[in-house]
Design an enzyme around this catalytic site. Sequence first.
Site, short mmCIF file in Angstrom:
data_model
loop_
_atom_site.label_atom_id
_atom_site.label_comp_id
_atom_site.label_asym_id
_atom_site.label_seq_id
_atom_site.Cartn_x
_atom_site.Cartn_y
_atom_site.Cartn_z
N ASP A 114 8.77 -5.09 -13.54
CA ASP A 114 7.98 -4.39 -12.52
C ASP A 114 7.82 -2.93 -12.94
O ASP A 114 8.78 -2.16 -12.93
CB ASP A 114 8.69 -4.49 -11.16
CG ASP A 114 7.83 -4.00 -10.00
OD1 ASP A 114 6.94 -3.17 -10.22
OD2 ASP A 114 8.08 -4.46 -8.87
N SER A 155 6.66 -4.44 -1.78
CA SER A 155 6.24 -3.10 -2.20
C SER A 155 6.36 -2.15 -1.01
O SER A 155 7.45 -2.00 -0.46
CB SER A 155 4.82 -3.17 -2.78
OG SER A 155 4.50 -2.00 -3.48
N TRP A 156 5.27 -1.49 -0.60
CA TRP A 156 5.35 -0.68 0.62
C TRP A 156 5.73 -1.55 1.81
O TRP A 156 6.42 -1.08 2.73
CB TRP A 156 4.02 0.03 0.88
CG TRP A 156 3.91 0.53 2.28
CD1 TRP A 156 3.18 0.00 3.30
CD2 TRP A 156 4.61 1.65 2.86
NE1 TRP A 156 3.36 0.72 4.47
CE2 TRP A 156 4.24 1.74 4.21
CE3 TRP A 156 5.51 2.59 2.34
CZ2 TRP A 156 4.73 2.71 5.07
CZ3 TRP A 156 6.02 3.57 3.18
CH2 TRP A 156 5.62 3.63 4.53
N GLY A 175 0.84 -1.19 0.00
CA GLY A 175 0.00 0.00 0.00
C GLY A 175 0.89 1.25 0.00
O GLY A 175 1.58 1.50 -0.98
N HIS A 218 5.10 -6.81 -10.80
CA HIS A 218 5.15 -6.36 -9.41
C HIS A 218 4.37 -7.23 -8.44
O HIS A 218 4.73 -7.35 -7.28
CB HIS A 218 4.60 -4.93 -9.34
CG HIS A 218 4.65 -4.32 -7.98
ND1 HIS A 218 5.83 -3.91 -7.39
CD2 HIS A 218 3.66 -4.04 -7.08
CE1 HIS A 218 5.58 -3.39 -6.19
NE2 HIS A 218 4.26 -3.47 -5.98
#
Length: 331
Positions: free
Chosen positions: A275, A120-121, A53, A303
Amino acid sequence: MDRLADRKNAAEFLYPPIDPFDQRMLDVGDGHRIYVEQCGNPNGVPVVVLHGGPGGGCSPAMRRYFDPSHYRVILFDQRGCGRSRPHASVEANTTWHLVRDIEAIRTTLGIERWMVFGGSWGATLALIYGISHPDRAAALVLRGVFLMTQAELDWFYGGGAGKFWPDVWARFTSLVPEDEQTDFIAAYHRRLFSGDLVQETRFARAWAAWENTLASIENTGAGGGESPAEYARAFARLENHYFTNAGFLEEDGWILKNAGALRNVPGIIVQGRYDMICPPTSAFALHKVWPGSDIRVVAKAGHALSEPGISAELVRAMDRYRADAAMRRLA
């Protein structure tokens, strides 16, 4: 990466579905209560899972990357999203609040040290947590590295990725008046926090669709599907809030500048070659300054956690640590 992943879907690489043996709402202060669950072996090697996120929330599929007979898997929804409350709230919601929450979970569950798994985050947060608490992070397993830099935001929200997906980029940008199109993060911020629920939901779904469409190389550009309103609003508001504030880090490039704190923390980086959300340059920059890291580039992947090659490598990474004597001593 072997060719087997080319012929399978991600689920075929994962362990069977499991249910939590513990679920709770943890009061972390500031008016926030976060959802926490545990699954797998209650006496196993602890690993905390950090979702993406910001604002993505955890899902049952995230339990399946770990041998349930070996790992004690802890998942939680970060402030403002998933089952945590208040929903979609950005009050008292910063990176440093989340780092504090991770520590609150660790101490509440009586864990001395644990492995940290995030994408990711979630990879960003794992790195910041590891840099802040290297004595608590036994190892990091990261996917789709995002370093929370202005260059990365410019790539994704300034037109870089849009050069490869011009039709999808046009849908994302068309909602913003031409005189505001020099800063799409700011333009969306005004609407995601307008106080008009209908407008917030409309722009939240557009924000989420732009990211979701680019997540996997399997997408054709037709769109990532419309996210449920409640999910999209939390996801978009929290992402935008964090990006508007540069991740609440002291300076641009903070993670790379402080990566020396990870010198005694081993890790595995899994990165999709194609990605479009978090291009591989960030993963390679991190690997260069983190001596204890091993990088695995998945040739035919983007991704998403759900990419077959990505899932295969992540399970392989956790199975590799299962055989590591130093990691077994965490149990």
